[in-house]
Design a protein around this motif. Sequence first.
Motif, PDB file in Angstrom:
ATOM      1  N   HIS A  74       0.796  -1.515   0.391  1.00 50.51           N
ATOM      2  CA  HIS A  74      -0.266   0.365   0.060  1.00 50.51           C
ATOM      3  C   HIS A  74       1.205   0.775  -0.186  1.00 50.51           C
ATOM      4  CE1 HIS A  74       0.890  -0.553   4.359  1.00 50.51           C
ATOM      5  NE2 HIS A  74       1.006   0.598   4.754  1.00 50.51           N
ATOM      6  N   GLN A  75       0.258   2.054   0.045  1.00 51.49           N
ATOM      7  CA  GLN A  75       0.714   3.221  -0.399  1.00 51.49           C
ATOM      8  C   GLN A  75      -0.317   4.403  -1.013  1.00 51.49           C
ATOM      9  OE1 GLN A  75       2.271   4.445  -3.695  1.00 51.49           O
ATOM     10  NE2 GLN A  75       3.663   6.040  -3.757  1.00 51.49           N
ATOM     11  N   CYS A  76      -0.746   5.684  -0.080  1.00 56.08           N
ATOM     12  CA  CYS A  76      -0.562   6.941   0.245  1.00 56.08           C
ATOM     13  C   CYS A  76       0.391   7.438  -1.088  1.00 56.08           C
ATOM     14  CB  CYS A  76      -0.561   7.650   1.149  1.00 56.08           C
ATOM     15  SG  CYS A  76      -1.881   9.384   1.900  1.00 56.08           S
ATOM     16  N   LEU A  77      -1.683   8.160  -2.172  1.00 58.12           N
ATOM     17  CA  LEU A  77      -0.529   8.672  -3.292  1.00 58.12           C
ATOM     18  C   LEU A  77      -1.186  10.301  -2.950  1.00 58.12           C
ATOM     19  CD1 LEU A  77      -2.166   6.891  -5.816  1.00 58.12           C
ATOM     20  CD2 LEU A  77       0.454   6.861  -5.075  1.00 58.12           C
ATOM     21  N   LEU A  78      -2.158  10.106  -2.792  1.00 58.68           N
ATOM     22  CA  LEU A  78      -2.950  12.167  -2.284  1.00 58.68           C
ATOM     23  C   LEU A  78      -3.023  12.210  -0.816  1.00 58.68           C
ATOM     24  CD1 LEU A  78      -4.238  14.492  -3.528  1.00 58.68           C
ATOM     25  CD2 LEU A  78      -5.619  13.647  -4.077  1.00 58.68           C
ATOM     26  N   ASN A  79      -3.141  13.645  -0.622  1.00 56.55           N
ATOM     27  CA  ASN A  79      -3.968  13.672   0.349  1.00 56.55           C
ATOM     28  C   ASN A  79      -3.859  14.902   0.342  1.00 56.55           C
ATOM     29  OD1 ASN A  79      -4.457  15.044   3.509  1.00 56.55           O
ATOM     30  ND2 ASN A  79      -2.266  14.674   4.098  1.00 56.55           N
ATOM     31  N   ASP A  80      -5.470  15.239   0.351  1.00 50.64           N
ATOM     32  CA  ASP A  80      -6.449  16.867   0.024  1.00 50.64           C
ATOM     33  C   ASP A  80      -6.362  17.177   1.054  1.00 50.64           C
ATOM     34  OD1 ASP A  80      -7.497  18.252  -1.201  1.00 50.64           O
ATOM     35  OD2 ASP A  80      -8.648  17.716  -2.612  1.00 50.64           O
ATOM     36  N   ARG A  81      -6.372  17.618   1.787  1.00 49.22           N
ATOM     37  CA  ARG A  81      -6.617  18.369   3.495  1.00 49.22           C
ATOM     38  C   ARG A  81      -7.537  17.246   4.065  1.00 49.22           C
ATOM     39  NH1 ARG A  81     -10.526  22.275   1.078  1.00 49.22           N
ATOM     40  NH2 ARG A  81      -9.551  21.432  -0.941  1.00 49.22           N
TER      41      ARG A  81
END
Length: 121
Positions: A74-81
Motif C-alpha cells: 500500500h501507499q498513500c498517493l494523495l492527501n487533499d486536506r
Amino acid sequence: MGNITIPIHNKELSTQGIEMLPFKALSQGPAVPHWDDHYMFILQQNGRSCWTIDFKQWTLENVSVCFVALGQIHQCLLNDRAKCWMLFVEPKLIPVEYRTMIDSFMYNRQVIGVDLDRTEK
C-alpha cells in the motif's frame, strides 16, 4: 528487468500491539509503497485521500473507513486536506473469526464511505 524490492514495516508497534496516530504524524510527503506485518485501519473524518492497495487505487472522500490487511502492498498517493487517524493492530489481537471476516472484503470492499445524514436519523 531487475527485481523490485518492496520494503516491509515490521515490529513497529508498541509492546501492546496497537497504536493510533494522526495521519500527519506519519509523513509529510507521498509514502513509499510498502507492506506491514499488522493491520491498518484508516479512519478519515473529512477531506480527500487516495491510496493504492495491492496496486488498486482507492479514494476516500469525507467520512470514510478503509483497511489494509497485513501483507498488502500500500501507499498513500494523495492527501487533499484529509483529516485521518491511523489505527495499527497486530493480528494476534483480532480474533480469528473477525480476521476471516475482514480478509473476505480484501480487493472488493476495502473502503466504505459513511453518510452522516443517513446515520443521524
